[in-house]
Motif scaffolding. Structure first.
Motif, PDB file in Angstrom:
ATOM      1  N   ASP A   1       4.069 -23.770   7.097  1.00 39.05           N
ATOM      2  CA  ASP A   1       5.287 -24.521   6.415  1.00 39.05           C
ATOM      3  C   ASP A   1       5.108 -25.618   6.668  1.00 39.05           C
ATOM      4  N   TRP A   2       4.491 -26.734   6.554  1.00 36.13           N
ATOM      5  CA  TRP A   2       4.583 -28.017   7.340  1.00 36.13           C
ATOM      6  C   TRP A   2       5.623 -28.700   6.493  1.00 36.13           C
ATOM      7  N   ASP A   3       6.382 -28.230   5.444  1.00 38.67           N
ATOM      8  CA  ASP A   3       7.441 -29.349   4.909  1.00 38.67           C
ATOM      9  C   ASP A   3       8.652 -28.658   5.132  1.00 38.67           C
ATOM     10  N   ASN A   4       8.656 -27.705   6.324  1.00 36.21           N
ATOM     11  CA  ASN A   4      10.601 -27.025   6.484  1.00 36.21           C
ATOM     12  C   ASN A   4      11.042 -26.470   5.382  1.00 36.21           C
ATOM     13  N   ASN A   5      10.200 -25.847   4.558  1.00 30.73           N
ATOM     14  CA  ASN A   5      10.826 -25.619   2.943  1.00 30.73           C
ATOM     15  C   ASN A   5      10.735 -24.316   2.740  1.00 30.73           C
TER      16      ASN A   5
ATOM     17  N   ILE B   1       7.957 -22.110   1.723  1.00 31.36           N
ATOM     18  CA  ILE B   1       6.964 -22.134   1.096  1.00 31.36           C
ATOM     19  C   ILE B   1       5.775 -22.220   1.927  1.00 31.36           C
ATOM     20  N   SER B   2       5.910 -20.976   2.314  1.00 27.58           N
ATOM     21  CA  SER B   2       4.736 -21.201   2.722  1.00 27.58           C
ATOM     22  C   SER B   2       3.134 -20.951   2.592  1.00 27.58           C
ATOM     23  N   THR B   3       1.855 -21.645   3.295  1.00 27.61           N
ATOM     24  CA  THR B   3       0.448 -21.221   2.619  1.00 27.61           C
ATOM     25  C   THR B   3       0.110 -19.691   3.321  1.00 27.61           C
TER      26      THR B   3
ATOM     27  N   ALA C   1       2.506 -24.586  -1.906  1.00 32.70           N
ATOM     28  CA  ALA C   1       3.121 -25.334  -0.474  1.00 32.70           C
ATOM     29  C   ALA C   1       2.596 -26.751  -0.620  1.00 32.70           C
TER      30      ALA C   1
ATOM     31  N   SER D   1      -3.030 -23.329   9.183  1.00 34.74           N
ATOM     32  CA  SER D   1      -1.937 -22.506   8.467  1.00 34.74           C
ATOM     33  C   SER D   1      -2.417 -20.719   8.889  1.00 34.74           C
TER      34      SER D   1
END
Length: 522
Positions: free
Chosen positions: A59-63, A65-67, A203, A46
């Motif tokens: 943003d691994w989930d690509n939504n 909402i990032s770390t 996230a 991250s």
């Protein structure tokens, strides 16, 4: 004897698991290290995303909402601290520093939410897009992450002090609960559990890494908290180990299925809630039923083990009493009866040496002298057999002396094989082996008509093997062994049982008899 420990954790500090604590601790410490490495790696990925300007790494989930970068730093600090805590206690100072940094960043961020202020720490390294998803202020991590890092950092500091390790284990469960709530929102599609900026924003990868950090920290403190309860070898530990995985997996899986049915339009939310309640009742009842059965089975095994232990202790006390009585009888035979018989024999020999004019009487007295000589020899032999084993110089020399004396008295050849690397045995085990060999040789002398006795004592696959064979008549079948063995064979088997072994007799007419005994080396 010093108490064993691993990574500074005393095995005796874990309740009821002293016999299995070493293996359990090793596995748990490896779990802790693996979780710590994952947290450290996740935080680093991250952070690289922010440094290199690659949003997908944060943003691994690509939504959207990032770390945040500060959260990435906390993850790296916490991951490294847990890793060091799981390796060796000499890193305590470093763990405290890393834990303090993690707690400071988390607490400072959380105070901004509580006090409504902005210290400027959120954008100290990198800026953020205004109005970012689930973000109350640019670059600021959400309350769940901030609270979790404050708690994890505090727990890392506390785990380095013996008196506060229990508190650290408790805090790790609180952090795991926070992470689980956020992850449940992602799993079940409850966006309110992870998108509200001022309450739940976090996230997905942050929630995962925080949960792993909590698991790693708990595993690094196995003598305290939930982990210690899971390791207990009593009924409480059994219930927890049996019920917890079934309840967690069962509830999560069934809840996911219920929500999938509601989303698919197969039934409404009320129907799903009713089915869920019924399932929970069935699940908890089944778990309790199965656990009760396991507890009952454990109690049965414990009772059987207790009876075996009591029987073994009784046999041991009987053997000790027999040994003491053997010593007393041998002493009495030698000092009293043996001396009296010898005195009578010498007196008769003096009478025979006198110039008597009655040849018939002299012949009769000589015959009595011969019988008294045989009786004297028999008394000496019995006293020799009853005397306590003299194995101060080692079992093998004592057995060699025993065979030599038997060979000299009864004119039977004796061979002994024992390797030099024979494991050291306790005095009690050596004494019982000596008595088994002594009784076996006595049986050979009395019953087999053998001209040779062979003795083998060696190590096979971690066990010690004892074999006594002769070239006698070997005419004992199974029934005859039981009948003719009498107390001698019974005594040998009882002595073998006392040292955890098993004694078998193999006999073949014309081919001699072999007595086999195998028992643990330790």
């Amino acid at each position: 004897m010093p108490v064993a420990s691993i990574n500074g954790i005393s095995l005796a500090s874990i309740p009821y698991v002293r016999c299995t604590a070493k293996a359990s601790l090793q596995r748990l410490l490896w779990v802790s290290r693996i979780c710590a490495l994952l947290v450290l790696t996740g935080g680093a990925i991250s952070a690289v995303g922010w440094i290199a300007g690659i949003p997908g790494l944060a943003d691994w989930d690509n939504n959207a909402i990032s770390t945040k970068f500060n959260a990435s730093l906390c993850l790296m600090f916490a991951g490294l601290a847990v890793l060091l805590a799981a390796y060796h206690p000499r890193y305590k100072v470093v763990v405290r520093i890393l834990g303090g940094c993690t707690a400071l960043i988390g607490a400072a961020t959380l105070s901004q939410f509580v006090l409504g202020v902005n210290y400027g720490i959120d954008t100290l390294f990198f800026g953020d897009v205004p109005g970012a998803m689930a973000t109350a202020s640019p670059g600021r991590m959400g309350p769940p992450a901030a609270a979790s890092f404050a708690l994890v950092g505090t727990a890392l500091i506390l785990c380095t002090f013996a008196r506060t390790r229990h508190d650290a284990a408790t805090i790790s469960l609180v952090v795991l609960t926070i992470a689980s709530i956020s992850l449940a929102g992602y799993i079940f599609g409850a966006s309110a559990l992870y998108t509200l900026p001022l309450a739940t924003g976090i996230a997905m990868q942050t929630a995962i890494m925080v949960g792993l950090a909590a698991v790693g920290l708990a595993a690094a403190i196995p003598e305290r908290g939930l982990i210690a309860a899971l390791l207990r070898r009593d009924g409480g530990g059994l219930v927890l180990r049996s019920a917890l995985p079934v309840i967690l997996i069962g509830l999560f899986a069934f809840t996911w299925l219920l929500l999938s049915g509601v989303k698919g339009g197969f039934y409404d939310a009320s129907f799903g809630a009713a089915i869920g309640i019924v399932f929970e009742i069935i699940l908890f009842t089944g778990v309790l039923w199965w656990t009760a059965g396991q507890i009952s089975e454990n109690e049965k095994l414990a009772m059987v083990s207790l009876k075996h232990s009591a029987a073994s202790e009784t046999r041991k006390r009987i053997a000790e009493t027999q040994e003491s009585e053997r010593k007393r009888i041998a002493r009495d035979l030698h000092d009293q009866l043996g001396q009296e018989v010898t005195g009578i024999r010498f007196a008769l020999e003096r009478i025979c040496g006198a110039n008597l004019d009655k040849p018939a009487m002299i012949a009769e007295i000589k015959a009595v002298c011969q019988k008294m000589k045989l009786l004297d020899s028999e008394v000496s032999s019995i006293a020799w057999q009853l005397r306590p084993p003299e194995i101060a110089d080692g079992l093998v020399p004592a057995l060699r002396n025993l065979g030599g004396e038997c060979s000299a008295i009864h004119n039977i050849a004796f061979d002994l094989y024992a390797p030099a690397d024979l494991p050291a045995l306790t005095a009690d085990v050596e004494g019982n082996i000596f008595r088994i060999v002594q009784e076996a040789m006595n049986n050979v002398v009395k019953h087999s008509g053998a001209s040779r006795i062979g003795l083998l004592l060696d190590r096979v696959n971690g066990d010690v093997r004892l074999a006594i064979e002769d070239d006698g008549n070997g005419n004992w079948n199974g029934d005859e062994i039981h009948e003719r063995g009498g107390f001698g064979l019974i005594g040998m088997r009882e002595r073998a049982a006392l040292i955890g072994g098993d004694l078998q007799v193999e006999a073949s007419p014309g081919n001699g008899t072999t007595i086999l005994c195998k028992f643990p080396a330790q």
